[in-house]
Design an enzyme around this catalytic site. Sequence first.
Site, PDB file in Angstrom:
ATOM      1  N   ASP A 115      20.512  22.943  20.945  1.00 45.05           N
ATOM      2  CA  ASP A 115      21.274  21.970  21.729  1.00 45.05           C
ATOM      3  C   ASP A 115      21.757  22.611  23.031  1.00 45.05           C
ATOM      4  O   ASP A 115      21.086  23.480  23.591  1.00 45.05           O
ATOM      5  CB  ASP A 115      22.459  21.479  20.886  1.00 45.05           C
ATOM      6  CG  ASP A 115      22.805  20.026  21.163  1.00 45.05           C
ATOM      7  OD1 ASP A 115      23.264  19.745  22.285  1.00 45.05           O
ATOM      8  OD2 ASP A 115      22.637  19.189  20.259  1.00 45.05           O
ATOM      9  N   ASP A 162      38.529  24.663  15.799  1.00 47.66           N
ATOM     10  CA  ASP A 162      37.935  24.104  14.582  1.00 47.66           C
ATOM     11  C   ASP A 162      36.648  24.812  14.177  1.00 47.66           C
ATOM     12  O   ASP A 162      36.068  24.503  13.132  1.00 47.66           O
ATOM     13  CB  ASP A 162      37.638  22.617  14.766  1.00 47.66           C
ATOM     14  CG  ASP A 162      38.896  21.796  14.961  1.00 47.66           C
ATOM     15  OD1 ASP A 162      39.984  22.293  14.612  1.00 47.66           O
ATOM     16  OD2 ASP A 162      38.791  20.663  15.474  1.00 47.66           O
ATOM     17  N   HIS A 168      28.011  18.623  23.879  1.00 43.61           N
ATOM     18  CA  HIS A 168      27.177  17.967  22.867  1.00 43.61           C
ATOM     19  C   HIS A 168      26.902  18.874  21.675  1.00 43.61           C
ATOM     20  O   HIS A 168      27.099  18.495  20.514  1.00 43.61           O
ATOM     21  CB  HIS A 168      25.868  17.505  23.505  1.00 43.61           C
ATOM     22  CG  HIS A 168      25.019  16.654  22.611  1.00 43.61           C
ATOM     23  ND1 HIS A 168      24.031  17.173  21.803  1.00 43.61           N
ATOM     24  CD2 HIS A 168      25.010  15.320  22.408  1.00 43.61           C
ATOM     25  CE1 HIS A 168      23.447  16.190  21.144  1.00 43.61           C
ATOM     26  NE2 HIS A 168      24.020  15.050  21.494  1.00 43.61           N
ATOM     27  N   ASN A 177      44.560  23.884   7.397  1.00 47.41           N
ATOM     28  CA  ASN A 177      43.423  23.325   8.146  1.00 47.41           C
ATOM     29  C   ASN A 177      43.433  21.800   8.125  1.00 47.41           C
ATOM     30  O   ASN A 177      42.376  21.157   8.091  1.00 47.41           O
ATOM     31  CB  ASN A 177      42.092  23.846   7.586  1.00 47.41           C
ATOM     32  CG  ASN A 177      41.848  25.295   7.926  1.00 47.41           C
ATOM     33  OD1 ASN A 177      42.305  25.778   8.958  1.00 47.41           O
ATOM     34  ND2 ASN A 177      41.147  26.010   7.053  1.00 47.41           N
ATOM     35  N   VAL A 235      39.000  18.626  13.554  1.00 44.60           N
ATOM     36  CA  VAL A 235      37.777  18.137  12.925  1.00 44.60           C
ATOM     37  C   VAL A 235      37.337  19.058  11.801  1.00 44.60           C
ATOM     38  O   VAL A 235      37.299  20.277  11.952  1.00 44.60           O
ATOM     39  CB  VAL A 235      36.643  18.026  13.973  1.00 44.60           C
ATOM     40  CG1 VAL A 235      35.305  17.754  13.299  1.00 44.60           C
ATOM     41  CG2 VAL A 235      36.959  16.922  14.975  1.00 44.60           C
ATOM     42  N   ASN A 258      17.940   6.675  20.750  1.00 45.99           N
ATOM     43  CA  ASN A 258      18.995   5.710  21.063  1.00 45.99           C
ATOM     44  C   ASN A 258      18.532   4.590  21.985  1.00 45.99           C
ATOM     45  O   ASN A 258      19.309   4.071  22.782  1.00 45.99           O
ATOM     46  CB  ASN A 258      20.176   6.421  21.744  1.00 45.99           C
ATOM     47  CG  ASN A 258      20.874   7.402  20.832  1.00 45.99           C
ATOM     48  OD1 ASN A 258      20.690   7.379  19.626  1.00 45.99           O
ATOM     49  ND2 ASN A 258      21.673   8.267  21.420  1.00 45.99           N
ATOM     50  N   ALA A 287      11.308  13.524  15.813  1.00 44.09           N
ATOM     51  CA  ALA A 287      11.708  12.971  14.517  1.00 44.09           C
ATOM     52  C   ALA A 287      10.535  12.328  13.786  1.00 44.09           C
ATOM     53  O   ALA A 287      10.467  12.355  12.555  1.00 44.09           O
ATOM     54  CB  ALA A 287      12.825  11.945  14.709  1.00 44.09           C
ATOM     55  N   VAL A 312       9.397  16.037   9.125  1.00 42.41           N
ATOM     56  CA  VAL A 312      10.718  16.063   9.749  1.00 42.41           C
ATOM     57  C   VAL A 312      11.574  14.953   9.143  1.00 42.41           C
ATOM     58  O   VAL A 312      11.120  13.820   8.979  1.00 42.41           O
ATOM     59  CB  VAL A 312      10.617  15.884  11.275  1.00 42.41           C
ATOM     60  CG1 VAL A 312      12.004  15.835  11.901  1.00 42.41           C
ATOM     61  CG2 VAL A 312       9.795  17.006  11.888  1.00 42.41           C
ATOM     62  N   SER A 320      22.376  11.265  17.372  1.00 44.78           N
ATOM     63  CA  SER A 320      22.721  12.690  17.356  1.00 44.78           C
ATOM     64  C   SER A 320      23.728  12.976  16.251  1.00 44.78           C
ATOM     65  O   SER A 320      23.577  13.905  15.455  1.00 44.78           O
ATOM     66  CB  SER A 320      23.335  13.124  18.688  1.00 44.78           C
ATOM     67  OG  SER A 320      22.372  13.374  19.655  1.00 44.78           O
TER      68      SER A 320
END
Length: 449
Positions: free
Chosen positions: A62, A71, A95, A112, A116, A193, A203, A208, A257
């Site tokens: 990425d 986090d 991202h 914690n 996130v 998307n 994909a 995959v 994503s």
Amino acid sequence: MGFKRVWSTTGVVALTGALLLTSAQTASADYVRDKQWVLDVFAMKDTWSETQGQGVIVAVVDSGVDGSHPDLTGQVLGGKDFTGGGNAQEDKIGHGTKMASIIAGHGHGAGNSSGVIGLAPKAKILPLRTLQTRDDNNSDETWGAAVRYAVDHGAKVINLSIANDGGKTLSAGREAIAYAEDHDVVVVAGSGNDGSSRVSEPAALPGVLSVGAVDKHANVWEDSNSGKGLALTAPGVDIVGANPTMSNGYGVGSGTSDATAFVSAAAALVRAKYPDLTAGQIINRLIKSASFLGHKGLKAPDEEYGYGIIRPRQAVTMDIPAGPKENPLGQLKSSNSTSGKESEETGTSVQAEKKKSSSSDILVIAGGIAAAVVVVGVLFAVIRSRRNGGNGGRGFGGGVSPQGAGYPPQHPTYPPAQQPYPNSVPNQGYPTPPQHSNPYTQQPPNQGQ
């Protein structure tokens, strides 16, 4: 070099959502945790009593991952930068950091309890930066090299929250994915998307685990690509995650994503729970434990839901036989393979591609040879006829019919796993569609085969 733009599968929506969260007057770490609706609908506290992804490395190919985010501290390995920028833990877009937090965030603060937390909070993240800005060419050569690096450095799951612009994956990308599949690695990628009826590559490639996005009502997100070859769906709407580019360190967005990251996390949970299973058997568990969650009349694989919506707790607890070691979604073959049946078995190997691309040349050459044979035959017949006083002699016929490389469906048929499901389970406090209560709590029949 064949460079081709490959986009992240979150898109502009993620930026818009992030700005909305940042501008909220009550935004805080606790507010962020409250926004993680996925934790409740997936009953993650019960799941974590079984496994938290310990011992599993998930590669995030990425924009880099900010390992200093509160986090993610201690979760992010050194990784490698493939952009020439030098630092895989620098994320100028946010991202990659968001994907990493969805997978392996551990939160922060007392117990914690703030920030996130990912679905696999004890998994490790291997950051592999293949783009620095949204305008960068995330070429097949670049992310393909990152995939190979991930395999060689112990990753058992590779998260590809990317989708190309409608073109085919070049040989560098296909070879890398074939390499990963050949080395027992689960490869997960977003369907795209565009709201298209066609799953984007990589994909859509054999083997995959392709992922579409659904919302909290278990309905398909309107911009999620669907179509033949879609394997699974997962939450991808209004997803909160770590984002170092935002003033408060968090953002909210929608996209395949995010759905991809949830499936990668689920794969890490299953790999940690069942370390002796192959990548294909891990995928088998994810598929067999998935559900259509109240959407009646669908038959797996469905072009919008694939084999269903992931259910991490069921994926690690259901009684599902291990099954064959092979990947139920097929497998790419490398051009280095010694098998003479590559093109017939996979239809996507580089060797098959070369055969296809050169078929016109073969036809031209074959046609030339055939023509020469015919000419020689005619001359021979004429000469023989004259010698025999004009009587018809035995002539020649010739021709070559080379067979082109056949391309079977990219995702072989897999035994249907879903049936219509009951809708009589009470919800857990989330808005529900009119036709049924909270779909994520519904229990389908045991699908173990």
